[in-house]
Design a protein around this motif. Sequence first.
Motif, PDB file in Angstrom:
ATOM      1  N   GLN A   1      51.896  71.585  70.941  1.00 55.30           N
ATOM      2  CA  GLN A   1      51.614  70.339  70.220  1.00 55.30           C
ATOM      3  C   GLN A   1      52.445  70.244  68.946  1.00 55.30           C
ATOM      4  OE1 GLN A   1      49.620  67.645  71.197  1.00 55.30           O
ATOM      5  NE2 GLN A   1      50.755  66.761  69.472  1.00 55.30           N
ATOM      6  N   THR A   2      52.597  71.359  68.243  1.00 54.48           N
ATOM      7  CA  THR A   2      53.390  71.347  67.015  1.00 54.48           C
ATOM      8  C   THR A   2      54.847  70.998  67.313  1.00 54.48           C
ATOM      9  OG1 THR A   2      51.929  73.025  66.065  1.00 54.48           O
ATOM     10  CG2 THR A   2      54.055  72.700  64.984  1.00 54.48           C
ATOM     11  N   LYS A   3      55.376  71.514  68.406  1.00 58.15           N
ATOM     12  CA  LYS A   3      56.741  71.174  68.809  1.00 58.15           C
ATOM     13  C   LYS A   3      56.879  69.665  68.989  1.00 58.15           C
ATOM     14  CE  LYS A   3      60.040  71.827  72.621  1.00 58.15           C
ATOM     15  NZ  LYS A   3      60.397  72.660  73.803  1.00 58.15           N
ATOM     16  N   ARG A   4      55.932  69.065  69.667  1.00 63.99           N
ATOM     17  CA  ARG A   4      55.995  67.615  69.893  1.00 63.99           C
ATOM     18  C   ARG A   4      55.888  66.856  68.567  1.00 63.99           C
ATOM     19  NH1 ARG A   4      52.938  69.218  74.621  1.00 63.99           N
ATOM     20  NH2 ARG A   4      50.950  68.912  73.526  1.00 63.99           N
ATOM     21  N   ASP A   5      55.043  67.334  67.652  1.00 71.92           N
ATOM     22  CA  ASP A   5      54.867  66.647  66.359  1.00 71.92           C
ATOM     23  C   ASP A   5      56.131  66.724  65.506  1.00 71.92           C
ATOM     24  OD1 ASP A   5      52.286  66.077  67.097  1.00 71.92           O
ATOM     25  OD2 ASP A   5      51.377  67.701  65.916  1.00 71.92           O
ATOM     26  N   ILE A   6      56.777  67.895  65.498  1.00 76.60           N
ATOM     27  CA  ILE A   6      58.013  68.045  64.719  1.00 76.60           C
ATOM     28  C   ILE A   6      59.106  67.130  65.268  1.00 76.60           C
ATOM     29  CG2 ILE A   6      59.912  69.644  64.176  1.00 76.60           C
ATOM     30  CD1 ILE A   6      57.769  71.882  64.035  1.00 76.60           C
ATOM     31  N   LEU A   7      59.255  67.135  66.578  1.00 73.16           N
ATOM     32  CA  LEU A   7      60.289  66.296  67.185  1.00 73.16           C
ATOM     33  C   LEU A   7      59.999  64.812  66.968  1.00 73.16           C
ATOM     34  CD1 LEU A   7      60.977  68.255  70.501  1.00 73.16           C
ATOM     35  CD2 LEU A   7      62.538  67.942  68.572  1.00 73.16           C
ATOM     36  N   ALA A   8      58.741  64.420  67.044  1.00 74.33           N
ATOM     37  CA  ALA A   8      58.383  63.016  66.830  1.00 74.33           C
ATOM     38  C   ALA A   8      58.779  62.563  65.426  1.00 74.33           C
ATOM     39  CB  ALA A   8      56.882  62.814  67.055  1.00 74.33           C
ATOM     40  N   LEU A   9      58.538  63.417  64.423  1.00 75.40           N
ATOM     41  CA  LEU A   9      58.899  63.078  63.048  1.00 75.40           C
ATOM     42  C   LEU A   9      60.414  62.964  62.886  1.00 75.40           C
ATOM     43  CD1 LEU A   9      58.303  62.678  60.038  1.00 75.40           C
ATOM     44  CD2 LEU A   9      58.278  65.167  59.787  1.00 75.40           C
ATOM     45  N   LEU A  10      61.145  63.931  63.421  1.00 74.99           N
ATOM     46  CA  LEU A  10      62.607  63.906  63.288  1.00 74.99           C
ATOM     47  C   LEU A  10      63.217  62.715  64.026  1.00 74.99           C
ATOM     48  CD1 LEU A  10      63.529  67.701  63.620  1.00 74.99           C
ATOM     49  CD2 LEU A  10      63.262  66.338  61.544  1.00 74.99           C
ATOM     50  N   ILE A  11      62.696  62.406  65.185  1.00 77.98           N
ATOM     51  CA  ILE A  11      63.208  61.248  65.947  1.00 77.98           C
ATOM     52  C   ILE A  11      62.969  59.959  65.160  1.00 77.98           C
ATOM     53  CG2 ILE A  11      62.786  59.829  68.010  1.00 77.98           C
ATOM     54  CD1 ILE A  11      62.287  62.520  69.510  1.00 77.98           C
ATOM     55  N   GLU A  12      61.789  59.841  64.578  1.00 79.05           N
ATOM     56  CA  GLU A  12      61.475  58.649  63.782  1.00 79.05           C
ATOM     57  C   GLU A  12      62.446  58.508  62.606  1.00 79.05           C
ATOM     58  OE1 GLU A  12      57.871  56.871  60.942  1.00 79.05           O
ATOM     59  OE2 GLU A  12      57.570  58.733  62.069  1.00 79.05           O
ATOM     60  N   LEU A  13      62.704  59.589  61.896  1.00 76.37           N
ATOM     61  CA  LEU A  13      63.595  59.534  60.734  1.00 76.37           C
ATOM     62  C   LEU A  13      65.036  59.235  61.140  1.00 76.37           C
ATOM     63  CD1 LEU A  13      62.227  62.544  58.635  1.00 76.37           C
ATOM     64  CD2 LEU A  13      61.816  60.108  58.252  1.00 76.37           C
ATOM     65  N   LYS A  14      65.495  59.878  62.192  1.00 74.32           N
ATOM     66  CA  LYS A  14      66.887  59.649  62.630  1.00 74.32           C
ATOM     67  C   LYS A  14      67.071  58.221  63.153  1.00 74.32           C
ATOM     68  CE  LYS A  14      69.733  62.160  62.307  1.00 74.32           C
ATOM     69  NZ  LYS A  14      70.571  62.455  61.104  1.00 74.32           N
ATOM     70  N   ASN A  15      66.048  57.687  63.802  1.00 72.19           N
ATOM     71  CA  ASN A  15      66.146  56.302  64.276  1.00 72.19           C
ATOM     72  C   ASN A  15      66.220  55.308  63.119  1.00 72.19           C
ATOM     73  OD1 ASN A  15      66.196  56.891  66.990  1.00 72.19           O
ATOM     74  ND2 ASN A  15      63.986  56.635  67.295  1.00 72.19           N
ATOM     75  N   LYS A  16      65.781  55.757  61.942  1.00 69.31           N
ATOM     76  CA  LYS A  16      65.892  54.925  60.736  1.00 69.31           C
ATOM     77  C   LYS A  16      67.202  55.183  59.995  1.00 69.31           C
ATOM     78  CE  LYS A  16      60.891  54.593  59.880  1.00 69.31           C
ATOM     79  NZ  LYS A  16      59.784  54.985  58.973  1.00 69.31           N
ATOM     80  N   GLY A  17      68.054  56.040  60.577  1.00 64.49           N
ATOM     81  CA  GLY A  17      69.355  56.315  59.969  1.00 64.49           C
ATOM     82  C   GLY A  17      69.326  57.305  58.826  1.00 64.49           C
ATOM     83  N   LYS A  18      68.289  58.111  58.714  1.00 67.99           N
ATOM     84  CA  LYS A  18      68.164  59.050  57.605  1.00 67.99           C
ATOM     85  C   LYS A  18      68.998  60.314  57.846  1.00 67.99           C
ATOM     86  CE  LYS A  18      65.195  56.390  55.553  1.00 67.99           C
ATOM     87  NZ  LYS A  18      65.590  55.624  54.337  1.00 67.99           N
ATOM     88  N   ALA A  19      69.546  60.842  56.742  1.00 70.77           N
ATOM     89  CA  ALA A  19      70.312  62.090  56.801  1.00 70.77           C
ATOM     90  C   ALA A  19      69.382  63.253  56.462  1.00 70.77           C
ATOM     91  CB  ALA A  19      71.475  62.054  55.818  1.00 70.77           C
ATOM     92  N   ILE A  20      69.443  64.320  57.279  1.00 68.02           N
ATOM     93  CA  ILE A  20      68.566  65.482  57.090  1.00 68.02           C
ATOM     94  C   ILE A  20      69.418  66.739  56.989  1.00 68.02           C
ATOM     95  CG2 ILE A  20      66.621  66.808  58.016  1.00 68.02           C
ATOM     96  CD1 ILE A  20      65.909  64.325  59.713  1.00 68.02           C
ATOM     97  N   ALA A  21      69.180  67.521  55.943  1.00 71.85           N
ATOM     98  CA  ALA A  21      69.827  68.826  55.791  1.00 71.85           C
ATOM     99  C   ALA A  21      68.749  69.895  55.853  1.00 71.85           C
ATOM    100  CB  ALA A  21      70.560  68.910  54.460  1.00 71.85           C
ATOM    101  N   GLY A  22      69.149  71.116  56.154  1.00 69.60           N
ATOM    102  CA  GLY A  22      68.212  72.229  56.152  1.00 69.60           C
ATOM    103  C   GLY A  22      68.344  73.034  54.873  1.00 69.60           C
TER     104      GLY A  22
END
Length: 427
Positions: free
Chosen positions: A300-321
Amino acid sequence: MNESGNLKCLNCDNVLKHTFADLGTSPLCEEFVKPEHVNKGQQSYPLHAYVCEECLLVQVGEYVKPEDIYSDYYYFSSYSDSWLKHASDYVDMMVKDYGINRDQFVVEIASNDGYLLQYFKEKKIPILGVEPSENVARESVAKGIPTEKVFFGEKTANILKKNYRPADLILGNNVLAHVPKINDFIKGLEVMLSEKGIMTFEFPHLMQLVDNNQFDTIYHEHFFYYSLIAVKSIFEKHGMKIFDVQELSTHGGSIRIFITRESNDNHQVSENVERIIEREKEEGYLDIDFYKSFDKNVQQTKRDILALLIELKNKGKAIAGYGAPGKGNTLLNYCGIGTDFIDYTVDRNPHKHGQYLPGSLIPIFHPDKIRESKPDYVFILPWNLKEEIMKQISYISEWGGKFIIPIPKPEILDSQSIVNQEQVIAQ
């Protein structure tokens, strides 16, 4: 592994049948990729944690030999300020509460770059580091810390005892999990420890791993994940007793156990030991079904992390680690996260700069890269150091940057969050 291909418990030799967490396959988490090797591929291994129904020890199979993991290692303890303070505080405690002094001999197993022994050295207490990783041990030697570059076990303990002397204090931080031949390791401790000597070992507590969903602390280098119930029984069969235990905040929630020979009457067993044992029993750590339920939480945590990242990337956000820790590589590879989600990561360890994370092939830069590129979000991979990291790069608020913390569940924080937390603690 036996002839039929079944994995066997590394402690009691029982066949392992029950899954604790199945994280698919991934490369070794510290096997960073040099630029010239990016297109050559990497060896991946199953990352599947089981629980032994006989001794209740959670473990991953010995898919990789320690010699292959630690011959050239990239983890240097001294790059974390909070870890250095933790080490310094420990030394002060052992001197004050246990009378460790210049007449005694201290041995640290898996002494890394001398991050801890340097504080005993400052007090002129005789020391010895035991560190199998050649490149890490060099850093320790450069600090003037006597260091033997060997793997510790019964055979090497006999050699060390002959060349030096029995140890009055043996310590090991995050080493018990890294030793597949655990019984040989403890036999070595029996050899090396003086008659009235004591030992302390720190390791992430399985209870914290489960309660806080810390599945990313599972990786090939960590063969074992200990409850106090399991580790107590292992030491007891070697004539050792755990006489005290402390709960720590390090590595997302650890315990420090204090051990001596069963025959040593100088140290009576503290009520802390029974208190934590009882808590583990109440939560279900004697029930095999309790362990088997953890895998669903991980999925479930895997799905939640991916859902958040997909949402942000679909909004054009830049993410660094931020960071390049072992736990981060487990998380990224299990979730299938690469440069399609995270553009790059940064780390304070210069040995990692210019290389790529194993599996995900995310490039690693100096922390200054964050100020240069101004990402919208910084994904903190070593979430156990989130307070330290959020302070270090609080300047991302200048352009509205925020932090992503993946564990125990993905959440977004801003720089003000850490200030608010400190105010609450101060009150």
